[in-house]
Design an enzyme around this catalytic site. Sequence first.
Site, PDB file in Angstrom:
ATOM      1  N   HIS A 168     -43.702  -6.358 -15.850  1.00  0.00           N
ATOM      2  CA  HIS A 168     -42.674  -6.032 -16.129  1.00  0.00           C
ATOM      3  C   HIS A 168     -41.947  -4.997 -16.667  1.00  0.00           C
ATOM      4  O   HIS A 168     -41.422  -4.310 -16.075  1.00  0.00           O
ATOM      5  CB  HIS A 168     -41.827  -7.315 -16.474  1.00  0.00           C
ATOM      6  N   HIS A 212     -41.620  -3.404 -24.955  1.00  0.00           N
ATOM      7  CA  HIS A 212     -39.726  -4.372 -25.513  1.00  0.00           C
ATOM      8  C   HIS A 212     -39.749  -5.833 -25.508  1.00  0.00           C
ATOM      9  O   HIS A 212     -39.331  -5.848 -26.079  1.00  0.00           O
ATOM     10  CB  HIS A 212     -38.636  -3.911 -24.473  1.00  0.00           C
ATOM     11  N   GLU A 241     -40.802  -9.960 -28.997  1.00  0.00           N
ATOM     12  CA  GLU A 241     -39.980 -11.457 -28.496  1.00  0.00           C
ATOM     13  C   GLU A 241     -40.561 -11.956 -28.221  1.00  0.00           C
ATOM     14  O   GLU A 241     -40.359 -13.671 -28.128  1.00  0.00           O
ATOM     15  CB  GLU A 241     -38.735 -10.673 -27.681  1.00  0.00           C
ATOM     16  N   ASP A 242     -42.061 -11.566 -27.026  1.00  0.00           N
ATOM     17  CA  ASP A 242     -42.651 -12.104 -26.765  1.00  0.00           C
ATOM     18  C   ASP A 242     -44.235 -13.514 -27.191  1.00  0.00           C
ATOM     19  O   ASP A 242     -44.789 -14.002 -26.582  1.00  0.00           O
ATOM     20  CB  ASP A 242     -42.518 -12.240 -24.883  1.00  0.00           C
ATOM     21  N   ASP A 277     -34.443  -2.497 -17.558  1.00  0.00           N
ATOM     22  CA  ASP A 277     -35.465  -4.136 -17.935  1.00  0.00           C
ATOM     23  C   ASP A 277     -34.279  -4.631 -16.859  1.00  0.00           C
ATOM     24  O   ASP A 277     -34.659  -5.694 -16.431  1.00  0.00           O
ATOM     25  CB  ASP A 277     -34.862  -4.602 -19.304  1.00  0.00           C
TER      26      ASP A 277
END
Length: 731
Positions: free
Chosen positions: A100, A124, A128-129, A189
Amino acid sequence: MSAEATNPATPGPVAPTAPSAPAAARKKPRARIDLRRLGRAALLGPAARGRLPDAIGHVVEAHRAHHPDADLEPLRRAYVLAESSHRGQMRKSGEPYITHPLAVTLILAELGAETTTLTASLLHDTVEDTDVTLEQVREQFGEEVRYLVDGVTKLEKVDYGAAAEPETFRKMLVATGSDVRVMSIKLADRLHNMRTLGVMRPEKQARIAKVTRDVLIPLAERLGVQALKTELEDLVFAILRPEEYDRTRELIAENAGGPDDTLAEVADEVRAVLREAGIQAEVLIRPRHFVSVHRVSRKRGHLRGADFGRLLVLVGEDADCYGVLGELHTCLTPVVSEFKDFIAVPKFNLYQSLHTAVARADGQVVEVLIRTHQMHKVAEAGVVALGNPYAPGADDPADGERADPTRPGWLSRLLDWQRAAPDPDTFWSTLREDLAQDREITVFRPDGGTLGLPDGATCVDAAYAQYGEDAHACIGARVNGRLATLSTVLRDGDSVQLLMGQDPASEPSREWLEHAHTPAARIAIQRWLATHPGSDGDGTDDGTGGAEAAPGRPGGAGSAGGGPAARPAEAGGAASAARPRGADVLADRPGAAARLAGCCTPVPPDAITGFAVRGGVVTVHRLECAAVEHMKSRGRAEIGVRWGDTTECRVTLVAESFGRPHLLADLTEAIALEGAEIVSATVEPPSQQRVRHTYTLQLADAAQLPALMRAMRNVAGVYDVSRAQHQAPAS
């Protein structure tokens, strides 16, 4: 982003992605990343130190096409960190999650993004992940990359609940205000997520598609990133309106298989014309995307060959654009009404081109776009094509001051009003409304400055754009030199002078909301009304029987509303404290305050009398006022009153006139020239081509009144001006 990641032990089902446009309908084939091959490459781990991993080969190739001398080391290090951080995570499509960020980065690389943007794009989703922190990103890649990664990192639902999505967008937009590359990464994105949305449940597909339609597509349009905007539109179209999408696809397929090719024939004619004129140009056929074909079919009904695309003429210099235009209009049959010059006057999203159209003998009209190669790059990639817009350039002024092409007026206005939005729901709904206004106008202030406003904006919007909450005191405007109501819709290029009242008790009218188009104006008015629940917000005065609106205010002068509603002169005495100053009156009752009645507005040297009302206030009337006889008939006792030394006064005048254009502007201008201050004004609906105006005016000297009334009578169309004399209420 995180919504796409799954535990590797329980990968989501693989479903077909949303339908994509056939090759014949696309502007230009775009290289697509091979997710499965890259997934295998990613699982093999990073390459040896110093070598570029095979997985980012596509990105490097696209990046070097735009930036041949770019330093690729940050990309290598960013990929190594992203791959190791996301290792073991899978997307719901079954691909390794690293595919991704790679796909997002490839999209940006193809648009010409510079190295810093691509580095942040690879990272990016790490904060967050994964366990990567913003501090780690800053230490390894610098503050610039950290800021971009932070800008696109979503807020956690566990902390924000249902407000997580709107607050994430608010955070992202604020970050975009400082660095527009944040939104570039978000758009890329979302495009990749939309391409692979077919693995989601239908209801989730629809929810994501609606947000994309309402927020991200308008943002892509405003930032000029047409390449992303058009593909997003088609993907949303396929999800939200599948039946119409299928019909449009059939139309495109039928045209592609047809025997004639109108666009190719006209392209050959254009090439021949330009070759004979000695103008070097590249002539391309630019097929319309699905949504564009759908819009044209709804507008024109039956489609012919020329309706499925446009011609694009690319030249080297700006002057050549006009040379091409001249040759086409000379040698072919131009459709003059289709001509638009967006080179001399660029669109608010940086777009520049000449638009024209030529007609064929069979009646088909072919649209033609003419631009330079650089204009084409900006038209496709918008702000992404600017590279790093914050790096100093060779052409920058020596003092360091430079215009920021990525901080247009619409973004500045958005950042201003979002701070005043009281809650996430208001922000979210207002953001969608604001982004739905897709055209901008520029109006000029008297000091030479400009105001950027959305198309359809009124003087109310201009007032709040210029003065913020001080616009509550605005009483009118001059548009192109003529007095106008605040409800007047402004046009591109208008000159606007806003007239501000001097009364500290000025307040916005509730009716202003009907004419406020910008979020800044609506939020400011709504906030004032919410904090003043006891006020009608319409200038109503309980004491004198006049629901009056300031001149130029919607619902006041120039509106279709009725005139002032008569009330008993003695009602509501407590309101007098809020009334602006009037003539000095003394009452023959110790300690009693005197107030001039609004029904007859006496001025020196009128013969006057008074009556006591609630609160110990004495209302002062002219002797001939109808309310005097009414109160006497009800047994009310008169109180002696007399004029004091002050000559300043307030008076209400009624002008009777024949209806004609600009009458209100001419009357208020005559009043202003006499030095009178307009406190309020109303205009009754025309009756038998006659119009009744009622003005409450503040005079520095009562001796001015006769000259003022003469000046008003001298206005063309006015046949009578008199002092206000309301009817007495029925017994």
